[in-house]
Design an enzyme around this catalytic site. Structure first.
Site, PDB file in Angstrom:
ATOM      1  N   CYS A  35       0.832  -1.137   0.063  1.00 35.09           N
ATOM      2  CA  CYS A  35      -0.050  -0.074  -0.040  1.00 35.09           C
ATOM      3  C   CYS A  35       0.864   1.309   0.057  1.00 35.09           C
ATOM      4  CB  CYS A  35      -0.908   0.277   1.211  1.00 35.09           C
ATOM      5  SG  CYS A  35       0.122   0.029   2.713  1.00 35.09           S
ATOM      6  N   CYS A  38       3.057   1.640   3.356  1.00 31.14           N
ATOM      7  CA  CYS A  38       4.411   0.976   3.145  1.00 31.14           C
ATOM      8  C   CYS A  38       5.389   1.853   2.333  1.00 31.14           C
ATOM      9  CB  CYS A  38       4.243  -0.778   2.673  1.00 31.14           C
ATOM     10  SG  CYS A  38       2.698  -1.412   2.988  1.00 31.14           S
ATOM     11  N   ASP A 444       4.917 -35.597  -7.959  1.00 26.92           N
ATOM     12  CA  ASP A 444       5.867 -35.876  -7.331  1.00 26.92           C
ATOM     13  C   ASP A 444       5.422 -35.853  -5.742  1.00 26.92           C
ATOM     14  OD1 ASP A 444       8.696 -36.337  -6.359  1.00 26.92           O
ATOM     15  OD2 ASP A 444       8.924 -34.166  -6.156  1.00 26.92           O
ATOM     16  N   ASP A 618       8.756 -30.799  -8.429  1.00 29.71           N
ATOM     17  CA  ASP A 618       9.606 -29.521  -7.786  1.00 29.71           C
ATOM     18  C   ASP A 618      11.072 -29.843  -7.592  1.00 29.71           C
ATOM     19  OD1 ASP A 618       9.719 -31.252  -5.677  1.00 29.71           O
ATOM     20  OD2 ASP A 618       9.905 -29.804  -4.270  1.00 29.71           O
ATOM     21  N   ASP A 622      12.926 -34.110 -10.851  1.00 29.07           N
ATOM     22  CA  ASP A 622      11.895 -34.187 -11.883  1.00 29.07           C
ATOM     23  C   ASP A 622      11.976 -33.316 -12.879  1.00 29.07           C
ATOM     24  OD1 ASP A 622      10.191 -35.428  -9.763  1.00 29.07           O
ATOM     25  OD2 ASP A 622       9.886 -33.286  -8.494  1.00 29.07           O
TER      26      ASP A 622
END
Lengths: 722, 51
Positions: A35, A38, A444, A618, A622
């Site tokens: 925002c 911040c 996985d 991940d 893989d």
């Protein structure tokens, strides 16, 4: 958080960039800013730091650019200040590749602006001509003057705005193929030529406005596609920047230097703290610890390493600090064998023909044949070559693939924006098309069905609170999990960390220990996934941890099956844990102990049987399977190689994004096919009208923009929540 | 009819000014951070506060 805490201690000088004027600059990724509040807080606090000349936050990209007054500026202080404010930040290097990408985008936008200008201003001269078509007063001299005006404005704009299409058409013709840009190029150039000749000969059909507005509409589609790619690549880069920013290199005097991974050379000495990942393939120089190879092999049992052991890049250091010597560069690390699998997969995937190209393959020859037949046929029935040619051009213009050019990109950008809001990053439009065709899903286990990090199994609040002061002082991953469970609170005093054993400290005046069973004083063979806590001479408490299933796994699997997809688990882990996870998830078919090659082979076997496989994985083990599968998804916690091999990346603790992505991909495919159907219907009506000479420039302009509008509105339906 | 000879180039000139303005805004990076620009309007500048 591990990365952030360590970054504060290490030297971030590697990320300082010399600027043309003024002091060096630093780019930081601050993912949590949302925002205006911040933004102003961060800019005010960081600007107030000594040596900082300016700080500017880009809220769209969540990046903070800091300019220092002199070379003495301390990047660590900036990161520390941000961490204190509650915004963890990571330095990153924007890289040269993205700059080049951006230049292409600017050229497209400029072409779009020129086409828009051309379309509007040519139309201004066209309106009086159209008025003349309906019998209003307009002398032939004025009409010719107006046609000249529109030609002088329209033609240069059309040539400039058409350049991206002309180039692409030329490239495709050189490769002896015809893509959608070939009819566009032929249509535009022929239209311009005929319109000029009509203007010179004093005719009444000039299509300058049609040529420019056609390009304007097509450029919108082109630009949308570019936006999709640009956003995906920058978001992917952000994810990776958060994940593996630096390696900590030991200088000649043992000082700590943070260095981007790509700059680590073989022979460099590295420091690896508990909770960090091994940056490059390396050998242990000193220290002892356990490594979690979960992301590499799928195995969940840690492997002990000591002097001389080889550590593979991507493994997670669990207990003790290690000094390593690098054996390879980042690109060469551990991935050589897997990289070959990825390459093979990428090749098979590049043979995939996209929907729009499939449509173009039918469309191009048909339209060109019809236009040619109109010319020859018209001449044969006695229209005269000039009238016949005008009719042929009218056919090319009304059938020009405006709607087709917008049909797919507009659908895909709305679909991917919708997924982006739900935390799923779509890397390309082709990925959505492939995902819609999937009929078999392979998961996985570690990091996909499960969260990929340990969670406390017995979270009773009073023991957790008791142990928390010591846990907060430790850097061990399990202790950190415990500390996170307890929340903020006091820290133990006089803390001593025993690498590979545990921590000892004083809580409320009493000595206490947190760590392995033997270290705390319990005489059992402690497993790796538990830690013990106890005050001196008192009962010891056991905390057990396990990598738990994602909370919504069973529901996701059930809804995948309800959609008629078959589901399977392929894991590198041992049979016991895999069978357990599969059973909990409700998946009947599973295989354990798979090597990366096994996984890739299983996908080959399925695709030979005609199945379209979605691989969700991940780990590095893989990556080959991800690249080979028809479509691939990876969680945001996956390794760089896996994220690169995947088409879609999803974030968060839930697995539901997988179902959601398939749903959106299917609805996007439906919308795209509807759009094609509409475009075909439109052409079926417009082409005969043009052949019969019923189309004049006014009708062409209305028909063209009308069909594009319908297609775009239909595409926007994909973005609606049902 | 002579008015057309004046008005047509004039309107083209206006159009060209619009394209030039767009090109300038693109070059000046005004589309780099739309969300931030929208938020900045809400941020009070300490120096601007009426004394």
């Amino acid at each position: 958080m591990a990365l952030i805490g360590d970054a504060v201690r290490a030297d971030l000088g590697a990320f300082l960039k010399a600027h043309k004027e003024g002091g060096p600059t630093l780019d930081l990724l601050v993912p949590d800013v949302r925002c205006a509040g911040c933004m102003s807080k961060i800019e005010r606090e960081v600007s107030a730091l000594p040596d900082v000349a300016a700080a500017r936050l880009n809220l769209t990209q969540k990046r903070l650019a800091v300019t220092f007054r002199s070379d003495a500026g301390d990047p660590g202080a900036v990161v520390a200040a941000l961490t204190r404010l509650g915004y963890p930040a990571t330095p990153f290097d924007p890289g040269a590749a993205r700059e080049a990408h951006d230049r292409e985008g600017r050229q497209l936008v400029l072409a779009l602006a020129v086409a828009g200008f051309g379309a509007m201003n040519t139309m201004m001269f066209s309106v009086p001509i159209w008025a003349g078509l309906f019998g209003q007063e307009l002398g032939p001299a004025t009409r010719t003057l107006m046609m000249w005006f529109s030609g002088i404005v329209g033609a240069p704009c059309a040539i400039y705005a058409g350049l991206p299409f002309f180039r692409s058409a030329w490239r495709s013709l050189k490769a002896r193929r015809a893509n959608m840009d070939v009819p566009i190029t032929v249509g535009v150039l022929l239209t311009l030529a005929i319109s000029f000749s009509e203007t010179i000969l004093g005719g009444r059909d000039a299509y300058f406005d049609a040529a420019v507005s056609l390009l304007f509409l097509l450029l919108i589609g082109r630009w949308l596609e570019h936006r999709l790619r640009a956003r995906a690549s920058s978001a992917a880069a952000d994810l990776l920047a958060l994940q593996a920013p630096t390696a900590t290199v030991l200088g000649p005097d043992d000082e700590l230097i943070a260095r981007p991974l790509a700059d680590v050379q073989p022979g460099d000495r590295l420091l690896l703290r508990p909770g960090e990942r091994v940056p490059v393939d390396s050998r242990v120089l000193s220290g002892a610890s356990e490594l979690d190879n979960g992301l590499l092999t799928g195995e969940t049992v840690p492997v002990a390493v000591r002097l001389g052991s080889v550590c593979r890049a991507g493994a997670l250091n669990l207990s003790g600090a290690l000094r390593l010597v690098a054996m390879a560069r980042s690109e060469d690390s551990a991935v050589a064998a897997i990289a070959r699998l990825v390459e093979a997969g990428a090749q098979s995937r590049s043979r995939y023909v996209r929907l729009a190209d499939k449509a173009a393959a039918i469309y191009v020859p048909v339209v060109h044949t019809v236009a040619l037949l109109t010319f020859l046929g018209g001449w044969a029935v006695g229209l005269g070559p000039r009238e016949a040619l005008i009719r042929a051009v009218a056919v090319l213009i009304v059938t020009c693939p405006c709607a087709l050019g917008l049909a797919v990109p507009a659908v895909q950008i709305t679909a991917s924006s919708r997924l982006f809001r739900r935390g799923v990053l779509v890397k390309s439009g082709a990925a959505l098309e492939r995902l819609a065709e999937v009929d078999h899903v392979i998961f996985d286990k570690t990091g996909v069905l499960t969260l990929g990090y340990p969670r406390l199994l017995n979270p009773m609040s009073s023991p957790v609170k008791m142990a928390a002061p010591l846990a907060r002082a430790s850097s061990h991953p399990l202790a950190r999990t415990l500390a996170a469970e307890a929340g903020a609170g006091p820290l133990a005093d006089d803390v001593v960390e025993f690498p590979g054993q545990g921590v000892e400290g004083t809580i409320g005046g009493r000595r206490a220990r947190l760590g392995r069973a033997q270290f705390v004083g319990v005489d059992t063979a402690g497993a790796q996934t538990e830690i013990w806590f106890g005050f001196e001479g008192e009962t010891k408490i056991r905390f057990r941890f396990a990598d738990t299933l994602r909370p919504d796994v069973a529901g996701v699997v059930a809804s995948l099956m309800a959609r008629g997809l078959t589901v399977e688990v392929l894991s590198g882990d041992l049979a016991g844990p895999v069978a357990h996870a599969a059973e909990m998830a409700g998946i009947a078919e599973w295989r354990a102990g798979c090597t990366p090659q096994d996984k890739a082979a299983r996908i080959d076997e399925l695709s030979r049987a005609g199945r379209k496989v979605l691989m969700v994985g991940d780990g590095l083990n893989d990556a080959g399977a991800l690249a080979k599968a028809h479509a691939a998804m990876a969680p945001g916690t996956a390794l760089e190689a896996s994220q690169n091999a995947a088409d879609l990346v999803f974030s968060g603790e839930r697995l539901a994004p997988v179902v959601e992505a398939i749903e959106v991909a299917e609805s996007a495919r439906r919308r795209a096919l509807e759009n094609f159907g509409f475009a075909a219907l439109y052409n079926a009506l417009a082409a005969p009208a043009a052949i019969l000479g019923l189309v004049n420039p006014f009708v062409a302009a209305i028909a063209m923009s009308g069909s594009s509008l319908v297609v775009t509105l239909n595409a926007l339906r994909t973005g609606l929540r049902r | 009819m002579n008015i057309v000879m004046f008005l047509a180039p004039f309107s083209l000139g206006l159009g060209l000014i619009a394209v030039a303005a767009f090109w300038w805004s693109l070059k000046a990076g005004q589309y780099e951070d739309p969300a931030g620009d929208a938020a900045r309007i809400l941020v009070e500048d300490p120096e601007d506060r009426p004394g």
